[in-house]
Write an enzyme that holds these catalytic residues in place. Structure first.
Site, short mmCIF file in Angstrom:
data_model
loop_
_atom_site.label_atom_id
_atom_site.label_comp_id
_atom_site.label_asym_id
_atom_site.label_seq_id
_atom_site.Cartn_x
_atom_site.Cartn_y
_atom_site.Cartn_z
N ASP A 1 0.92 -1.32 -0.17
CA ASP A 1 -0.06 0.02 0.10
C ASP A 1 0.88 1.27 -0.24
OD1 ASP A 1 -2.36 1.42 0.11
OD2 ASP A 1 -2.32 1.32 2.27
N GLU B 1 2.48 4.55 -4.29
CA GLU B 1 2.53 5.72 -5.39
C GLU B 1 3.69 6.31 -5.65
OE1 GLU B 1 0.16 5.71 -3.00
OE2 GLU B 1 -1.11 4.40 -4.12
N ASP C 1 -9.12 3.49 -1.73
CA ASP C 1 -10.31 3.95 -0.79
C ASP C 1 -11.45 4.42 -1.13
OD1 ASP C 1 -8.00 3.18 0.97
OD2 ASP C 1 -7.28 5.45 1.42
C1 GLC Z 1 -4.78 3.47 3.05
C2 GLC Z 1 -5.28 2.08 2.34
C3 GLC Z 1 -6.23 1.44 3.03
C4 GLC Z 1 -5.56 0.92 4.54
C5 GLC Z 1 -5.06 2.24 5.27
C6 GLC Z 1 -4.35 1.86 6.34
O1 GLC Z 1 -5.59 4.26 3.17
O2 GLC Z 1 -5.64 2.47 0.91
O3 GLC Z 1 -6.75 0.39 2.29
O4 GLC Z 1 -6.51 0.44 5.12
O5 GLC Z 1 -4.10 2.88 4.20
O6 GLC Z 1 -3.14 1.20 6.00
#
Ligand code: GLC
Length: 779
Positions: free
Chosen positions: A408, A411, A485
């Site tokens: 995650d 980017e 998200d």
């Molecule tokens: C970001 C991700 C989400 C995750 C959060 C905490 O917002 O997109 O899926 O739960 O970070 O790690």
């Protein structure tokens, strides 16, 4: 601030701006030469290379700064094939021909027109062609036909058909609501497909800078451009939409066959915070007969959000936990973000600094950005040495039995104004120092490569699973993609359909949204309808954000729980069918979840059909996507369609009103075709002991071929023949239904020893016949 000083009237400013804005055309061809499959055109203001990869794929590279560089791709895995290319000069035009495409190169000025062998225009440059600006921007203009429909572009909001839209490619962490004008999101897939009167062609713009595709400015032309680099793009001649995807994935690669557990049901939450909570979660699934293959651990499992650590107060014995869950058939997938906390007492950080592995400015300073752990450094994945090191760090997880990772914030996301790393950071790029401005869009892709390759090496023959938020063209080779998200809005459930379908058309078959919605509070009706869709999206994970209501399948009790159980179980009943489609995705690049236009490209009614989709070529799903709705219009394409719930048959090329109470997802199977199913299982730990083939008898003279694929679902043994591949044919006529084993391959020995044939809708005078034998008899 400078606006308030004399700088505002700096003499150079006005002139500079004007000059930078002018597009310079490539100009006339001065000379050209040929080497093998390649042609180099020296034009007045730039050089253009044309290189044929196959009879249907040609690459165009315009470099305003000198000779086109052909070895710059970060993602293309194919090399030009040996081909016969005919060259012919007619007046001012040089024609270059394979047996599939024809390039018409007009010399003065250089303009390109591409047609197929039937004369269909693929790309036509008119008044304007390729050009560049002094600021480094490169652009091209192409004529747009009134019948052109556009698809692909990866992960974009909005409708299926992208005509009239303008998209940017710049991987961005967007927590703010994803609405139809939110662009860009996390993934950059600079590729699209054009569909015109049933025939398709594609363009892959292989440029990692910020790129823009503008299908909005005009109704008669479109453009694509990049902030820098070369104008480097491939033309894919199709002519069917499926052929375009095959051509695109020939260039950028296909997804590996996933482990079966990864296509089961995943439960996630930001975050399940303790071992106790995770155990409780797992046992609740088992007690309630709700299948579960994966539990995700979000950032709270770590010690102060330091990757490659566990918080030992909350997770005192992760190894034991993982083992216990594994014995229950449940895998754990922890999140791993790229940001490494700046902390000299933290091994990963120390090692990264001492071995010189973090992204830096050219002057030698490490780039620090704020993410979950606070001030953090970011590994420079553009360097092989760093990728290897990062991959090796994953022994921390694989040593305790973890087989999947969730990437995650790659980017990369940074909590600052620009949302990301400073674009002047200088990447190592395997020895060729390059700015973050140029490589931003491949940061996540390369993190995925590092992670996938590391896991594969450590898992001793087991298939790894990787989930990623950011990526670039080719990301399918390493990871599944979830769409970030979203929110618990009906609108987001609606929007997820065209988004996942366009991702599939963009070569990424393994995708899905957070089922139930991530942010905002979900409710019983919404999560039920979303779970019904999720049961048929390629990637199936329920995930929700901190501070929102819990949304595990039982949280809304009573009938809601019952219905969610039914659909999660249904996912497992359909697993043999879905797994066979994943096999097709891994061999041909075709998506599992498809817009109808992929199967019915001549049917204009499918060209912007956003709220229905196909699973493979014969199953159509028409979910309910709004609250309190129990009836909806369903468009049936050509053929006759049997509704699974009622057994009713509907005529094709018409719209029907379908009724679906909350516990019903409208699913239709095309008559004259077949599907494979087994019984539901609590997860894939247990191999299926029964296999059924359901044939939906047709009355017309028609035949249908499909491939049923199976293997151990877990290892790479299939690469050495341990698989079962049956090519089956169903032929229906007035007199009967015949099932023929056309071909059988592989040596995998499943637990089921036969396939039970079940014919649905057989007319009284129709007889059933089975032709040909296989190791696994059809009975
Ligand atoms: C970001 C991700 C989400 C995750 C959060 C905490 O917002 O997109 O899926 O739960 O970070 O790690």
């Amino acid at each position: 601030m400078l606006q308030d000083t004399s700088f505002a009237i700096h003499p150079g400013k006005e002139k500079q701006n004007q000059k930078a804005l002018i597009y310079q055309d490539v100009g006339k061809v001065k000379q050209y030469k040929r080497t093998g499959n390649g042609f180099l055109f020296i034009c007045e203001n730039a050089q253009v290379a044309i290189l044929f990869y196959t009879n249907s794929i040609v690459r165009i590279v315009m470099n305003p700064k000198g000779e086109p560089q052909l070895d710059k791709s970060k993602v293309v895995v194919a090399n030009p094939e040996q081909l016969l290319i005919k060259e012919q000069i007619i007046n001012d035009t040089i024609m270059l021909k394979t047996n599939r495409i024809k390039l018409h190169v007009q010399k003065a000025p250089f303009r390109l027109k591409v047609t197929d062998r039937r004369g269909r225009n693929l790309l036509v440059e008119g008044a304007r062609g390729m050009a560049f600006r002094e600021n480094g921007e490169v652009a091209v203009w192409k004529e747009m036909d009134k019948d052109d429909h556009f698809y692909g572009f990866g992960e974009k909001t909005g409708h299926l058909n992208k005509r009239g839209e303008r998209y940017e490619m710049w991987n961005t962490d967007v927590y703010a609501p994803h609405n139809p004008e939110t662009d860009p999101l996390y993934e950059s897939i600079p590729y699209f497909m054009t569909l015109r009167q049933g025939k398709a062609h594609g363009v892959f713009f292989d440029n990692t800078f910020r790129t823009v595709f503008d299908l909005k400015k005009s109704d008669s032309y479109y453009t694509f451009s990049a902030e820098g680099g070369q104008l480097d793009y491939y033309i894919l001649a199709g002519p069917e939409p499926k052929a375009v995807i095959e051509q695109y994935t020939y260039l950028t690669g296909k997804m590996p066959l996933p482990p079966k557990w990864a296509i089961g049901y995943h439960q996630s939450r930001y975050s399940y915070e303790t071992e106790k909570e995770v155990r409780q979660l797992a046992t609740t699934f088992i007690e309630k007969d709700i299948p579960l293959d994966v539990i995700h651990l979000d950032i709270h499992y770590m010690d102060g959000y330091r990757v490659f650590t566990f918080d030992h107060d909350k997770f005192p014995n992760p190894e034991q936990l993982i083992k216990e869950l594994h014995d229950m058939g449940i895998r754990v997938v922890p999140i791993v973000d790229p940001g490494v906390k700046k902390d000299v007492e933290y091994k990963t950080y120390r090692e990264g600094v001492l071995k010189d592995l973090f992204c830096k400015y050219i002057e030698g300073e490490i780039f620090y950005g704020d993410v979950w752990p606070g001030t953090s450094a970011f590994p420079d994945f553009t360097d092989q040495k760093v990728r290897k090191w990062w991959g090796e760090q994953h022994t921390f997880y694989t040593d305790i039995g973890i087989e999947g990772i969730w990437n995650d914030m790659n980017e990369p996301a940074v909590f600052n104004e620009t949302k990301t790393m400073d674009v002047t950071v200088m990447h190592r790029n395997d020895g060729e120092q390059t700015t973050h401005r140029e490589l931003h869009n491949v940061y996540g892709f390369l993190m995925g490569k590092a992670t996938y390759e590391g896991l594969k090496e450590q898992l001793n023959g087991k298939r790894p699973f990787l989930l990623t938020r950011a990526g670039f063209a080719g990301v399918q080779r390493y990871a599944a993609v979830w769409t970030g998200d979203n929110r618990s809005f009906w609108e987001h459930l609606q929007m997820s359909l065209p988004m996942v379908m366009n991702l599939g058309l963009s070569g990424i078959p393994f995708t899905g949204p957070d089922v139930g919605g991530f942010a905002h509070d979900t409710n019983g009706e919404l999560i039920v309808r979303w779970t019904q869709v999720g049961a048929f999206t390629p990637y199936f994970r329920n995930h929700s954000a901190i501070g929102t209501v819990y949304q595990e399948p039982w949280q809304f009790g009573g009938k809601h729980e019952e219905i969610m159980r039914k659909y999660i179980q249904m996912r497992y009943i359909w697993m043999p069918q879905i797994y066979s489609l994943f096999h097709e995705a891994s061999t041909k690049g075709l998506p599992v979840m498809r817009p109808l236009l992929l199967e019915f490209p001549n049917d204009k009614k499918t060209y912007n059909l956003n709220d229905q989709f196909m699973i493979g070529d014969n199953v159509m799903i028409a979910p309910i996507l709004a609250p309190s709705v129990t009836d909806r219009a369903v468009y049936m394409p050509k053929g006759e369609w049997v509704e699974i719930e009622t057994g009713k048959t509907y005529a094709g090329e018409q719209t029907h009103l379908i009724h679906a109470e909350l516990d019903v997802l409208p699913i239709f199977v095309k008559r004259g075709t077949a599907i494979m199913q087994t019984e539901w299982m609590s997860n894939v730990k247990k191999s299926p002991e029964n296999m059924s083939m359901h044939v939906f008898a047709g009355a017309l003279n028609e035949s249908y071929r499909f491939i049923f694929y199976d293997d151990d679902g877990e290892t790479f043994a299939y690469e050495n023949g341990a698989y079962l591949k049956l090519e089956l044919e169903v032929t229906c006529s007035e007199h009967g239904v015949e099932v023929t084993v056309v071909n059988e391959q592989g040596e995998y020995d499943p637990l089921y020893k036969e396939i039970k044939l079940n014919v649905i809708g057989l007319a009284r005078n129709q007889k059933v016949k089975i032709n040909g034998a296989s190791r696994i008899n059809i009975v």
